[in-house]
Enzyme design. Structure first.
Site, PDB file in Angstrom:
ATOM      1  N   ASP A   1     -21.905  77.233  53.987  1.00 26.91           N
ATOM      2  CA  ASP A   1     -22.464  76.619  52.612  1.00 26.91           C
ATOM      3  C   ASP A   1     -21.521  75.496  52.315  1.00 26.91           C
ATOM      4  O   ASP A   1     -20.522  75.146  52.821  1.00 26.91           O
ATOM      5  CB  ASP A   1     -22.359  77.755  51.494  1.00 26.91           C
ATOM      6  CG  ASP A   1     -20.873  78.079  51.447  1.00 26.91           C
ATOM      7  OD1 ASP A   1     -20.415  77.660  50.241  1.00 26.91           O
ATOM      8  OD2 ASP A   1     -20.125  78.809  52.418  1.00 26.91           O
TER       9      ASP A   1
ATOM     10  N   GLY B   1     -13.828  76.177  54.400  1.00 28.44           N
ATOM     11  CA  GLY B   1     -15.314  76.434  54.520  1.00 28.44           C
ATOM     12  C   GLY B   1     -16.477  75.360  55.140  1.00 28.44           C
ATOM     13  O   GLY B   1     -15.836  74.623  55.913  1.00 28.44           O
ATOM     14  N   GLU B   2     -17.545  75.226  54.532  1.00 31.79           N
ATOM     15  CA  GLU B   2     -18.566  74.107  55.083  1.00 31.79           C
ATOM     16  C   GLU B   2     -18.819  74.359  56.772  1.00 31.79           C
ATOM     17  O   GLU B   2     -19.282  73.502  57.099  1.00 31.79           O
ATOM     18  CB  GLU B   2     -18.144  72.869  54.661  1.00 31.79           C
ATOM     19  CG  GLU B   2     -18.027  72.681  53.111  1.00 31.79           C
ATOM     20  CD  GLU B   2     -17.347  71.229  52.898  1.00 31.79           C
ATOM     21  OE1 GLU B   2     -17.199  70.332  53.780  1.00 31.79           O
ATOM     22  OE2 GLU B   2     -16.971  70.865  51.848  1.00 31.79           O
ATOM     23  N   GLY B   3     -18.628  75.556  56.993  1.00 31.61           N
ATOM     24  CA  GLY B   3     -19.151  75.958  58.408  1.00 31.61           C
ATOM     25  C   GLY B   3     -17.915  75.468  59.494  1.00 31.61           C
ATOM     26  O   GLY B   3     -18.217  75.729  60.600  1.00 31.61           O
ATOM     27  N   ALA B   4     -17.105  74.977  58.979  1.00 33.31           N
ATOM     28  CA  ALA B   4     -15.854  74.566  60.050  1.00 33.31           C
ATOM     29  C   ALA B   4     -15.259  75.527  60.784  1.00 33.31           C
ATOM     30  O   ALA B   4     -15.306  75.242  62.066  1.00 33.31           O
ATOM     31  CB  ALA B   4     -14.798  73.733  59.136  1.00 33.31           C
TER      32      ALA B   4
END
Length: 374
Positions: free
Chosen positions: A179, A322-325
């Site tokens: 997200d 975050g952000e899929g990393a």
């Protein structure tokens, strides 16, 4: 009242093929390396074989990072280290290739898709392929008002279903789900606390960009107040997402469930994707069999959700960005497991050697009796 029947997912979602998994286990037993010597890589290879219904397992060749984006009104209470309404900046960093997930994806040769569900900006501020599924501008402040109307929640959920279908139809064979949000960890923590029956203090974390103690206390109070609004609607998962979720979380829930319907494996990123997965489990109990937990983000709500679904994180590297990393870092591990399961040769057969009689089994020859002996 919503016309969407979530119970249909219970009938549509099957478990990964158990017979294929047993065949994969039997294949593992014949390999040149000793059984168990590859640790979780063995389990991953067998899980992937069952998900693909293929022995030997096929290589993961067309993975994709899919990020759902949105701003949350609860961020206006100062519960995040990022300014309220600023998720658009993070989306732009992903799109221009300067964010951590963009750098990692470029290095790994993986494409990234961002889906704007509720960013607090004008729709035409972003490319059409990003904003094409938007449900609304921002989500409501869930401690005092609903995040969405029921109609908006249904539209967002169906948008997630549509995105999953688009990915499956285009040949994506594994998704890394994350997200891009401000206030998302607060909303996710409310969902986890409500579904697990815990207090706010048990699930309140520091967020992707860590907050100080005063912000943590504001966040804990916001989760507590939102929980009071969540508990009366626990029996209706779409209403729960409308009351204390958000358009991005509703879309992620729909995406996860439809991915399971389409037999497309998913690696979950942090607490937001874990919370959506927990809602998805409430809707269709077989769905978590199609998901992997990519990493431990350090958020207590994520740990609570994964424990409830019996999912163990693949990595624990302290990645909180975050952000899929963090989940993307687990992708090479899954690809390595597939390669080992498919390419390691079988151990050579050892020819049977006839066994010689043991010395203790051989009988001593009897000595002849002397003539005339008594």
């Amino acid at each position: 009242m919503s016309s969407l029947n979530l119970d249909d997912f219970t009938d549509l979602i099957e478990r990964p093929d158990g017979g294929v998994r047993r065949d994969a286990e039997a294949r593992r037993e014949r390999r040149i390396v000793p059984p168990g010597s590859l640790g979780r890589l063995d389990d991953l290879g067998e899980w992937l074989a069952a998900a693909q219904s293929s022995v030997p397992v096929r290589a993961v060749e067309r993975p994709r990072v899919v990020l759902f984006a949105g701003d949350h009104g609860i961020a206006g209470l100062g519960v995040s280290a990022r300014p309220a309404g600023s998720a658009e900046q993070s989306v732009r960093a992903v799109l221009d290739g300067s964010s951590p997930v963009a750098v990692l994806a470029r290095r790994l040769g993986v494409s990234v898709r961002v889906v704007d569900m509720a960013l607090d900006c004008e729709p035409d501020a972003l490319p059409a392929e990003v904003a094409g599924h938007r449900a609304r501008r921002g989500s409501g402040r869930i401690d005092v008002e609903d995040a969405l109307t029921l109609e908006e929640a249904e539209a967002a959920f169906l948008a997630g279903v549509a995105v999953a279908d688009e990915e499956a139809d285009s040949g994506t064979d594994l998704v890394v789900l994350g997200d891009v949000s401000v206030g998302g960890t607060t909303v996710a923590s409310v969902l986890v606390a409500a579904l697990c029956g815990t207090d706010a203090s048990v699930v309140t974390g520091r967020g992707g960009l860590p907050i100080d103690d005063l912000a943590w206390m504001r966040k804990c109070a916001a989760i507590r107040d939102s929980l009071r609004r969540a508990r009366p609607v626990l029996g209706d998962q779409l209403q729960l997402l409308a009351t204390v979720g958000g358009a991005d979380l509703a879309a992620m829930t729909g995406f996860l469930l439809q991915s399971a319907v389409r037999k497309m494996p998913v690696i979950l990123d942090g607490v937001v994707s874990a919370a959506c997965a927990l809602v998805g489990q409430r809707i269709a109990f077989r769905a978590p069999d199609w998901w992997l937990a990519g990493h431990n983000s350090g958020e207590p709500a994520q740990a609570k959700a994964l424990d409830r679904m019996a999912l163990e994180p693949l990595l624990d590297h302290g990645v909180t960005v975050g952000e899929g990393a963090g989940a993307l870092l687990a992708l090479p591990l899954v690809q390595a497991a597939a390669a080992l399961a498919a390419e390691l040769p079988a151990a050579p057969e050892v020819p049977e050697v006839s066994k010689a009689p043991k010395a203790e089994d051989a009988k001593e020859p009897e000595e002849p009796e002397e003539p005339g002996a008594l």
